[in-house]
Motif scaffolding. Sequence first.
Motif, PDB file in Angstrom:
ATOM      1  N   ALA A   1      -8.348  -6.252  -6.736  1.00  0.00           N
ATOM      2  CA  ALA A   1      -7.382  -5.938  -7.728  1.00  0.00           C
ATOM      3  C   ALA A   1      -7.356  -7.068  -8.504  1.00  0.00           C
ATOM      4  O   ALA A   1      -7.001  -7.304  -9.911  1.00  0.00           O
ATOM      5  N   ALA A   2      -7.078  -8.578  -8.000  1.00  0.00           N
ATOM      6  CA  ALA A   2      -7.449  -9.765  -8.910  1.00  0.00           C
ATOM      7  C   ALA A   2      -8.295  -9.542  -9.943  1.00  0.00           C
ATOM      8  O   ALA A   2      -8.134 -10.097 -10.921  1.00  0.00           O
ATOM      9  N   SER A   3      -9.566  -9.296  -9.458  1.00  0.00           N
ATOM     10  CA  SER A   3     -10.883  -9.267 -10.302  1.00  0.00           C
ATOM     11  C   SER A   3     -10.440  -8.459 -11.496  1.00  0.00           C
ATOM     12  O   SER A   3     -11.336  -8.489 -12.719  1.00  0.00           O
ATOM     13  N   HIS A   4      -9.701  -7.470 -11.392  1.00  0.00           N
ATOM     14  CA  HIS A   4      -9.202  -6.297 -12.516  1.00  0.00           C
ATOM     15  C   HIS A   4      -8.040  -6.787 -13.261  1.00  0.00           C
ATOM     16  O   HIS A   4      -7.404  -6.088 -13.866  1.00  0.00           O
ATOM     17  N   GLY A   5      -7.428  -8.012 -13.079  1.00  0.00           N
ATOM     18  CA  GLY A   5      -6.610  -8.518 -14.020  1.00  0.00           C
ATOM     19  C   GLY A   5      -5.211  -8.348 -13.311  1.00  0.00           C
ATOM     20  O   GLY A   5      -4.094  -8.870 -14.047  1.00  0.00           O
TER      21      GLY A   5
ATOM     22  N   PRO B   1      -1.912  -9.869 -11.584  1.00  0.00           N
ATOM     23  CA  PRO B   1      -1.566 -11.156 -11.162  1.00  0.00           C
ATOM     24  C   PRO B   1      -1.609 -11.485  -9.729  1.00  0.00           C
ATOM     25  O   PRO B   1      -1.352 -10.907  -8.858  1.00  0.00           O
ATOM     26  N   ILE B   2      -1.948 -12.883  -9.663  1.00  0.00           N
ATOM     27  CA  ILE B   2      -2.223 -13.281  -8.424  1.00  0.00           C
ATOM     28  C   ILE B   2      -0.948 -13.255  -7.288  1.00  0.00           C
ATOM     29  O   ILE B   2      -0.926 -13.302  -6.289  1.00  0.00           O
ATOM     30  N   ASP B   3       0.144 -13.542  -8.185  1.00  0.00           N
ATOM     31  CA  ASP B   3       1.457 -13.622  -7.544  1.00  0.00           C
ATOM     32  C   ASP B   3       2.049 -12.230  -6.966  1.00  0.00           C
ATOM     33  O   ASP B   3       2.813 -12.204  -6.154  1.00  0.00           O
ATOM     34  N   VAL B   4       1.261 -11.093  -7.473  1.00  0.00           N
ATOM     35  CA  VAL B   4       1.510  -9.891  -6.914  1.00  0.00           C
ATOM     36  C   VAL B   4       0.504  -9.569  -5.574  1.00  0.00           C
ATOM     37  O   VAL B   4       0.986  -9.171  -4.747  1.00  0.00           O
ATOM     38  N   VAL B   5      -0.824  -9.941  -5.920  1.00  0.00           N
ATOM     39  CA  VAL B   5      -2.038  -9.782  -4.939  1.00  0.00           C
ATOM     40  C   VAL B   5      -1.601 -10.443  -3.558  1.00  0.00           C
ATOM     41  O   VAL B   5      -1.834 -10.069  -2.652  1.00  0.00           O
ATOM     42  N   LEU B   6      -1.209 -11.827  -3.821  1.00  0.00           N
ATOM     43  CA  LEU B   6      -1.306 -12.503  -2.647  1.00  0.00           C
ATOM     44  C   LEU B   6      -0.242 -12.096  -1.541  1.00  0.00           C
ATOM     45  O   LEU B   6      -0.437 -12.067  -0.391  1.00  0.00           O
ATOM     46  N   PRO B   7       1.090 -12.134  -2.021  1.00  0.00           N
ATOM     47  CA  PRO B   7       1.993 -11.505  -0.983  1.00  0.00           C
ATOM     48  C   PRO B   7       1.476 -10.232  -0.208  1.00  0.00           C
ATOM     49  O   PRO B   7       1.988  -9.984   1.090  1.00  0.00           O
ATOM     50  N   ALA B   8       1.036  -9.307  -1.040  1.00  0.00           N
ATOM     51  CA  ALA B   8       0.437  -8.057  -0.569  1.00  0.00           C
ATOM     52  C   ALA B   8      -0.561  -8.252   0.656  1.00  0.00           C
ATOM     53  O   ALA B   8      -0.587  -7.697   1.591  1.00  0.00           O
ATOM     54  N   ILE B   9      -1.487  -9.200   0.347  1.00  0.00           N
ATOM     55  CA  ILE B   9      -2.736  -9.649   1.132  1.00  0.00           C
ATOM     56  C   ILE B   9      -1.944 -10.110   2.588  1.00  0.00           C
ATOM     57  O   ILE B   9      -2.450  -9.972   3.605  1.00  0.00           O
ATOM     58  N   LEU B  10      -0.854 -10.833   2.519  1.00  0.00           N
ATOM     59  CA  LEU B  10      -0.267 -11.562   3.726  1.00  0.00           C
ATOM     60  C   LEU B  10       0.642 -10.824   4.263  1.00  0.00           C
ATOM     61  O   LEU B  10       0.698 -10.527   5.490  1.00  0.00           O
ATOM     62  N   LEU B  11       1.438  -9.781   3.642  1.00  0.00           N
ATOM     63  CA  LEU B  11       2.276  -8.772   4.204  1.00  0.00           C
ATOM     64  C   LEU B  11       1.552  -7.578   4.890  1.00  0.00           C
ATOM     65  O   LEU B  11       2.178  -7.353   5.953  1.00  0.00           O
ATOM     66  N   ALA B  12       0.562  -7.372   4.435  1.00  0.00           N
ATOM     67  CA  ALA B  12      -0.113  -5.954   5.185  1.00  0.00           C
ATOM     68  C   ALA B  12      -0.441  -6.281   6.815  1.00  0.00           C
ATOM     69  O   ALA B  12      -0.113  -5.360   7.550  1.00  0.00           O
ATOM     70  N   PRO B  13      -1.019  -7.489   7.086  1.00  0.00           N
ATOM     71  CA  PRO B  13      -1.503  -7.515   8.588  1.00  0.00           C
ATOM     72  C   PRO B  13      -0.376  -7.880   9.206  1.00  0.00           C
ATOM     73  O   PRO B  13      -0.202  -7.406  10.335  1.00  0.00           O
ATOM     74  N   LEU B  14       0.776  -8.664   8.514  1.00  0.00           N
ATOM     75  CA  LEU B  14       1.966  -8.919   9.282  1.00  0.00           C
ATOM     76  C   LEU B  14       2.799  -7.602   9.858  1.00  0.00           C
ATOM     77  O   LEU B  14       3.370  -7.453  10.868  1.00  0.00           O
ATOM     78  N   LEU B  15       2.745  -6.503   8.678  1.00  0.00           N
ATOM     79  CA  LEU B  15       3.172  -5.262   9.279  1.00  0.00           C
ATOM     80  C   LEU B  15       2.505  -4.638  10.406  1.00  0.00           C
ATOM     81  O   LEU B  15       3.209  -3.909  11.256  1.00  0.00           O
ATOM     82  N   ALA B  16       1.371  -4.664  10.078  1.00  0.00           N
ATOM     83  CA  ALA B  16       0.383  -4.034  11.175  1.00  0.00           C
ATOM     84  C   ALA B  16       0.662  -4.560  12.577  1.00  0.00           C
ATOM     85  O   ALA B  16       0.363  -3.861  13.410  1.00  0.00           O
ATOM     86  N   GLU B  17       0.869  -5.855  12.665  1.00  0.00           N
ATOM     87  CA  GLU B  17       1.155  -6.442  13.977  1.00  0.00           C
ATOM     88  C   GLU B  17       2.337  -6.340  14.414  1.00  0.00           C
ATOM     89  O   GLU B  17       2.558  -6.156  15.589  1.00  0.00           O
ATOM     90  N   HIS B  18       3.624  -6.527  13.749  1.00  0.00           N
ATOM     91  CA  HIS B  18       4.743  -6.506  14.127  1.00  0.00           C
ATOM     92  C   HIS B  18       5.571  -5.005  13.836  1.00  0.00           C
ATOM     93  O   HIS B  18       6.529  -4.873  14.850  1.00  0.00           O
ATOM     94  N   LEU B  19       5.197  -4.428  13.069  1.00  0.00           N
ATOM     95  CA  LEU B  19       5.954  -2.936  12.924  1.00  0.00           C
ATOM     96  C   LEU B  19       5.901  -1.964  14.261  1.00  0.00           C
ATOM     97  O   LEU B  19       6.849  -1.588  14.634  1.00  0.00           O
ATOM     98  N   PRO B  20       4.807  -2.034  15.123  1.00  0.00           N
ATOM     99  CA  PRO B  20       4.760  -1.335  16.089  1.00  0.00           C
ATOM    100  C   PRO B  20       5.669  -1.380  17.439  1.00  0.00           C
ATOM    101  O   PRO B  20       6.472  -0.565  17.822  1.00  0.00           O
ATOM    102  N   SER B  21       5.848  -2.878  17.296  1.00  0.00           N
ATOM    103  CA  SER B  21       6.784  -3.379  18.259  1.00  0.00           C
ATOM    104  C   SER B  21       8.181  -2.956  17.842  1.00  0.00           C
ATOM    105  O   SER B  21       8.947  -2.639  18.926  1.00  0.00           O
ATOM    106  N   TRP B  22       8.432  -2.920  16.569  1.00  0.00           N
ATOM    107  CA  TRP B  22       9.893  -2.686  16.283  1.00  0.00           C
ATOM    108  C   TRP B  22      10.150  -1.099  16.291  1.00  0.00           C
ATOM    109  O   TRP B  22      11.111  -0.727  16.784  1.00  0.00           O
ATOM    110  N   LEU B  23       9.070  -0.428  16.207  1.00  0.00           N
ATOM    111  CA  LEU B  23       9.252   1.179  16.448  1.00  0.00           C
ATOM    112  C   LEU B  23       9.353   1.433  17.945  1.00  0.00           C
ATOM    113  O   LEU B  23      10.019   2.236  18.208  1.00  0.00           O
ATOM    114  N   ASP B  24       8.683   0.814  18.819  1.00  0.00           N
ATOM    115  CA  ASP B  24       8.966   0.905  20.036  1.00  0.00           C
ATOM    116  C   ASP B  24      10.468   0.716  20.700  1.00  0.00           C
ATOM    117  O   ASP B  24      10.874   1.284  21.505  1.00  0.00           O
ATOM    118  N   ALA B  25      10.856  -0.533  19.924  1.00  0.00           N
ATOM    119  CA  ALA B  25      12.178  -0.629  20.524  1.00  0.00           C
ATOM    120  C   ALA B  25      13.067   0.281  20.060  1.00  0.00           C
ATOM    121  O   ALA B  25      14.028   0.488  20.761  1.00  0.00           O
TER     122      ALA B  25
END
Length: 484
Positions: free
Chosen positions: A133-137, A139-163
């Motif tokens: 996405a960055a190579s196609h223009g 902005p990096i301030d949009v791409v970077l949060p998405a890159i960091l947020l996706a694995p955090l959700l994949a790690e912690h969202l199942p535990s929240w759903l379990d609770a």
Amino acid sequence: MTGTHRTPPPAAAAHHERPFARDPGRWERERFRALRTGHVPGSTCSAACEPVLVYERTPWGWLAWTVPGDGSPPEIPHQIGVLTPAATRMQRLSLRWLTRRPAQRIALATVPGSLRLSAAAVALVSLLTGLFAASHGIPIDVVLPAILLAPLLAEHLPSWLDARAREHVRTVEGDGPCLYLQRLAALHTSLVQAAAGSDRYELRRSVELGQHLLWDAAGLLQTQDTRAASDQLVARERLLLQLAHQVAQIIERSASEDGAADADQTRASQRPMGSHSQRVRPATSLAPHPTPNTSLLKGSLLMPEHEPSPAVRTSDVYLLFAHEPYYPGPGTQEINTTVVAADSLLHPQVRQPDGARIHERLTQGREQGEIVPLATLTHELGGGADWPTVGDWERVTIDLLQLVRSGDCDALSLGLPEIARALVCTGPHSHVRAYDAAADDFIAYGPAERAAVLAEVDAFLASLVAEQDLWPGDGLLAPLARPA
């Protein structure tokens, strides 16, 4: 409670004794998968070992089984989960979510802990997607949060759903609680299977009540041990047993084409005592006497309970005890309760000195001709806590029943209906709750109804002993000597 519970229906007895009892091939497949991918308990296990669990989903919840290392199927679930009554579709989906296969994790060498394999895969995909996405223009301030947020959700969202999902499920662990709940679950499963594919309201209502009872029992076992909650657990088990028997009777009546026979069976089930009550003597059987005009529901004829006192011994006393039902001959109704003379406890074929000790307790401070249920003795002995100091009542009653059936002593043999039998199997101040399918409500029976049942038994017995008292047997031992 002195008598044993009625035997569960045959279909209930087979439920959940082993994992996937109705699909043994499923257990073999799950076991094979566990051997390949999970931790199987063995001799090298430590307390920190977390064995793989095989989840068996049911309409009311789940059973989680371990996979023993010796290849044998487990007998007790490692964990039992009970879904909330009247669960919505989303709550049932949460049950499937909780019983999914455990996530695979990747150990991290540089930091303690581990990472979900799915989170690592999402991190890699999000990184590649972000770079693209960055190579196609974009902005990096949009791409970077998405890159960091996706694995955090994949790690912690199942535990929240379990609770969130666990809010709708009560889970029980430990051999003792799971063994008890396993027995209740088997009874409830028999209700579920009986109602499957049926549009009868009584069957569907029985399933709803069974789910509530199972849910309540799971809550008790979560907060208390089986000993502390024994009275409440026994009450719920008794109600489940009654529901199972009522459902079996409903199905039997539905399958019958003889309406007159159904009506007779209904009237027989409403009588306080079976009409086949009889006195048993060696080679002699007296015909039953007319039933007094006493109703279990009205309780108009009362027979007070007497607390023992240090008075002189009363020899003219009778012991009433419940036992597993038996049939004295072909075509006869079942006998499930027996009355014998107190002196039959002194018979040499009865376990001694236990019989003599119970005889001593039974005859202290009683009224002449009094019928004392075994449950009353249990009440007087600290609710059963003091039985070990007196004797083994279970073995003694087994021996007494053998004496009666072999003709070595006289007895009044009774076929009590379920409610009447339950009342004489409880203490003098206890209550029995029964579900009335026709009224869709519970009916409570207490000391007044119990006394009415005993009064009717007393009337039967009085009509027999007016001719000749019950023969206690031959070769009796001497009673225990009273301390000076």
